[in-house]
Design a protein around this motif. Structure first.
Motif, PDB file in Angstrom:
ATOM      1  N   ILE A 222       0.863  -1.311   0.172  1.00 40.35           N
ATOM      2  CA  ILE A 222       0.076   0.114  -0.039  1.00 40.35           C
ATOM      3  C   ILE A 222       0.887   1.390   0.119  1.00 40.35           C
ATOM      4  O   ILE A 222       0.455   2.247  -0.682  1.00 40.35           O
ATOM      5  CB  ILE A 222      -0.971   0.076   1.063  1.00 40.35           C
ATOM      6  CG1 ILE A 222      -1.925   1.154   0.860  1.00 40.35           C
ATOM      7  CG2 ILE A 222      -0.405   0.118   2.437  1.00 40.35           C
ATOM      8  CD1 ILE A 222      -3.336   0.644   1.110  1.00 40.35           C
ATOM      9  N   GLU A 223       1.985   1.308   0.824  1.00 39.19           N
ATOM     10  CA  GLU A 223       2.921   2.478   0.622  1.00 39.19           C
ATOM     11  C   GLU A 223       3.395   2.542  -0.601  1.00 39.19           C
ATOM     12  O   GLU A 223       4.224   3.780  -0.840  1.00 39.19           O
ATOM     13  CB  GLU A 223       3.991   2.364   1.843  1.00 39.19           C
ATOM     14  CG  GLU A 223       4.970   1.060   1.606  1.00 39.19           C
ATOM     15  CD  GLU A 223       4.586  -0.337   2.251  1.00 39.19           C
ATOM     16  OE1 GLU A 223       5.265  -1.098   2.361  1.00 39.19           O
ATOM     17  OE2 GLU A 223       3.378  -0.405   2.501  1.00 39.19           O
ATOM     18  N   ASP A 224       3.415   1.871  -1.535  1.00 44.79           N
ATOM     19  CA  ASP A 224       4.130   2.024  -3.110  1.00 44.79           C
ATOM     20  C   ASP A 224       2.832   2.333  -3.924  1.00 44.79           C
ATOM     21  O   ASP A 224       3.289   2.141  -5.029  1.00 44.79           O
ATOM     22  CB  ASP A 224       4.907   0.972  -3.270  1.00 44.79           C
ATOM     23  CG  ASP A 224       6.070   0.559  -2.471  1.00 44.79           C
ATOM     24  OD1 ASP A 224       6.490   1.832  -2.152  1.00 44.79           O
ATOM     25  OD2 ASP A 224       6.670  -0.310  -2.355  1.00 44.79           O
ATOM     26  N   ARG A 225       1.739   2.543  -3.491  1.00 43.87           N
ATOM     27  CA  ARG A 225       0.393   2.720  -4.468  1.00 43.87           C
ATOM     28  C   ARG A 225       0.111   4.321  -4.582  1.00 43.87           C
ATOM     29  O   ARG A 225      -1.098   4.648  -4.873  1.00 43.87           O
ATOM     30  CB  ARG A 225      -0.599   1.962  -4.268  1.00 43.87           C
ATOM     31  CG  ARG A 225      -0.386   0.610  -4.403  1.00 43.87           C
ATOM     32  CD  ARG A 225      -1.825  -0.217  -3.991  1.00 43.87           C
ATOM     33  NE  ARG A 225      -1.655  -1.278  -3.418  1.00 43.87           N
ATOM     34  CZ  ARG A 225      -2.459  -2.363  -2.472  1.00 43.87           C
ATOM     35  NH1 ARG A 225      -3.607  -1.786  -2.604  1.00 43.87           N
ATOM     36  NH2 ARG A 225      -2.228  -3.258  -2.018  1.00 43.87           N
ATOM     37  N   ALA A 226       0.970   5.078  -4.622  1.00 43.68           N
ATOM     38  CA  ALA A 226       0.662   6.498  -4.541  1.00 43.68           C
ATOM     39  C   ALA A 226       0.442   6.825  -6.123  1.00 43.68           C
ATOM     40  O   ALA A 226       0.980   6.323  -7.010  1.00 43.68           O
ATOM     41  CB  ALA A 226       2.024   7.388  -4.051  1.00 43.68           C
ATOM     42  N   ILE A 227      -0.562   7.659  -6.306  1.00 40.32           N
ATOM     43  CA  ILE A 227      -0.862   8.012  -7.788  1.00 40.32           C
ATOM     44  C   ILE A 227      -0.233   9.212  -8.025  1.00 40.32           C
ATOM     45  O   ILE A 227      -0.090  10.245  -7.326  1.00 40.32           O
ATOM     46  CB  ILE A 227      -2.192   8.182  -7.823  1.00 40.32           C
ATOM     47  CG1 ILE A 227      -2.699   8.315  -9.606  1.00 40.32           C
ATOM     48  CG2 ILE A 227      -2.866   9.456  -6.980  1.00 40.32           C
ATOM     49  CD1 ILE A 227      -3.998   8.101  -9.656  1.00 40.32           C
ATOM     50  N   THR A 228       0.303   9.514  -9.289  1.00 41.63           N
ATOM     51  CA  THR A 228       1.075  10.595  -9.723  1.00 41.63           C
ATOM     52  C   THR A 228       0.348  11.619 -10.110  1.00 41.63           C
ATOM     53  O   THR A 228      -0.844  11.340 -10.449  1.00 41.63           O
ATOM     54  CB  THR A 228       2.169  10.520 -10.870  1.00 41.63           C
ATOM     55  OG1 THR A 228       1.559   9.983 -11.998  1.00 41.63           O
ATOM     56  CG2 THR A 228       3.205   9.457 -10.253  1.00 41.63           C
ATOM     57  N   VAL A 229       0.710  12.925 -10.108  1.00 39.08           N
ATOM     58  CA  VAL A 229      -0.093  14.091 -10.740  1.00 39.08           C
ATOM     59  C   VAL A 229      -0.457  13.721 -12.143  1.00 39.08           C
ATOM     60  O   VAL A 229      -1.570  14.110 -12.696  1.00 39.08           O
ATOM     61  CB  VAL A 229       0.623  15.390 -10.393  1.00 39.08           C
ATOM     62  CG1 VAL A 229      -0.262  16.537 -11.069  1.00 39.08           C
ATOM     63  CG2 VAL A 229       0.508  15.685  -9.003  1.00 39.08           C
ATOM     64  N   SER A 230       0.668  13.239 -12.960  1.00 41.18           N
ATOM     65  CA  SER A 230       0.546  12.859 -14.354  1.00 41.18           C
ATOM     66  C   SER A 230      -0.543  11.863 -14.469  1.00 41.18           C
ATOM     67  O   SER A 230      -1.375  11.822 -15.565  1.00 41.18           O
ATOM     68  CB  SER A 230       1.786  12.569 -15.040  1.00 41.18           C
ATOM     69  OG  SER A 230       2.711  13.494 -14.855  1.00 41.18           O
ATOM     70  N   GLN A 231      -0.710  10.860 -13.806  1.00 39.60           N
ATOM     71  CA  GLN A 231      -1.653   9.932 -13.702  1.00 39.60           C
ATOM     72  C   GLN A 231      -3.216  10.361 -13.586  1.00 39.60           C
ATOM     73  O   GLN A 231      -4.074   9.911 -14.014  1.00 39.60           O
ATOM     74  CB  GLN A 231      -1.392   8.609 -12.727  1.00 39.60           C
ATOM     75  CG  GLN A 231      -0.230   7.918 -13.478  1.00 39.60           C
ATOM     76  CD  GLN A 231       0.511   6.916 -12.255  1.00 39.60           C
ATOM     77  OE1 GLN A 231       0.382   7.018 -11.191  1.00 39.60           O
ATOM     78  NE2 GLN A 231       1.334   5.891 -12.717  1.00 39.60           N
ATOM     79  N   LEU A 232      -3.196  11.234 -12.394  1.00 39.86           N
ATOM     80  CA  LEU A 232      -4.628  12.008 -11.912  1.00 39.86           C
ATOM     81  C   LEU A 232      -5.085  12.641 -13.239  1.00 39.86           C
ATOM     82  O   LEU A 232      -6.160  12.709 -13.602  1.00 39.86           O
ATOM     83  CB  LEU A 232      -4.316  13.019 -10.872  1.00 39.86           C
ATOM     84  CG  LEU A 232      -4.597  12.043  -9.363  1.00 39.86           C
ATOM     85  CD1 LEU A 232      -4.082  13.309  -8.275  1.00 39.86           C
ATOM     86  CD2 LEU A 232      -5.747  11.451  -9.240  1.00 39.86           C
ATOM     87  N   ARG A 233      -4.151  13.306 -13.789  1.00 40.02           N
ATOM     88  CA  ARG A 233      -4.530  14.214 -15.043  1.00 40.02           C
ATOM     89  C   ARG A 233      -5.000  13.347 -16.165  1.00 40.02           C
ATOM     90  O   ARG A 233      -5.802  13.760 -16.978  1.00 40.02           O
ATOM     91  CB  ARG A 233      -3.515  15.257 -15.282  1.00 40.02           C
ATOM     92  CG  ARG A 233      -3.228  16.338 -14.511  1.00 40.02           C
ATOM     93  CD  ARG A 233      -2.016  17.200 -14.932  1.00 40.02           C
ATOM     94  NE  ARG A 233      -1.659  18.186 -14.004  1.00 40.02           N
ATOM     95  CZ  ARG A 233      -0.565  18.885 -13.594  1.00 40.02           C
ATOM     96  NH1 ARG A 233       0.394  18.453 -14.268  1.00 40.02           N
ATOM     97  NH2 ARG A 233      -0.603  19.593 -12.579  1.00 40.02           N
TER      98      ARG A 233
END
Length: 126
Positions: free
Chosen positions: A9-20
């Protein structure tokens, strides 16, 4: 497509690019009329089949109408059984550690959330 790598879970951050990228996908789905209410909850409240306008898309809509159906479709297409993964595990090339944590309300509008993300990124030079 192979089954996504299971990440801690600690390696599942979404990047700003992926959010965009997700934002642009959602905008296209809304513009073409493909994003519609299809959940049992929408049947109960009489909104089943209604288009979801970009101005109203919330995190519940994204999860119920885009993420879960996409993961289900891709897992069946590969004949490897039902995948149990997050959106990040589907779109990331590997582990992604968070640099900033944003909290949100699932019923809040996604476009408002993205406006805040973009503002913080711009102001904090992230």
């Amino acid at each position: 497509r192979r089954e996504p790598e299971s990440l801690p879970i600690e390696d599942r951050a979404i990047t700003v690019s992926q959010l965009r990228e997700l934002k642009h996908l959602l905008q296209r789905l809304c513009k073409t009329g493909l994003l519609r209410r299809t959940t049992p909850r929408s049947k109960e409240n009489g909104t089943f089949g209604e288009r979801i306008p970009w101005s109203a898309v919330n995190m519940y809509d994204i999860s119920d109408e885009v993420i879960k159906p996409t993961i289900t479709y891709l897992s069946h297409k590969t004949n490897h059984g039902q995948w149990r993964c997050s959106w990040v595990e589907l779109v990331a090339d590997g582990p992604q550690r968070p640099r900033v944590m944003f909290s949100h309300w699932w019923g809040g509008r996604f476009r408002d959330f993205m406006r805040i993300v973009d503002d913080v990124v711009s102001n904090e030079l992230l």
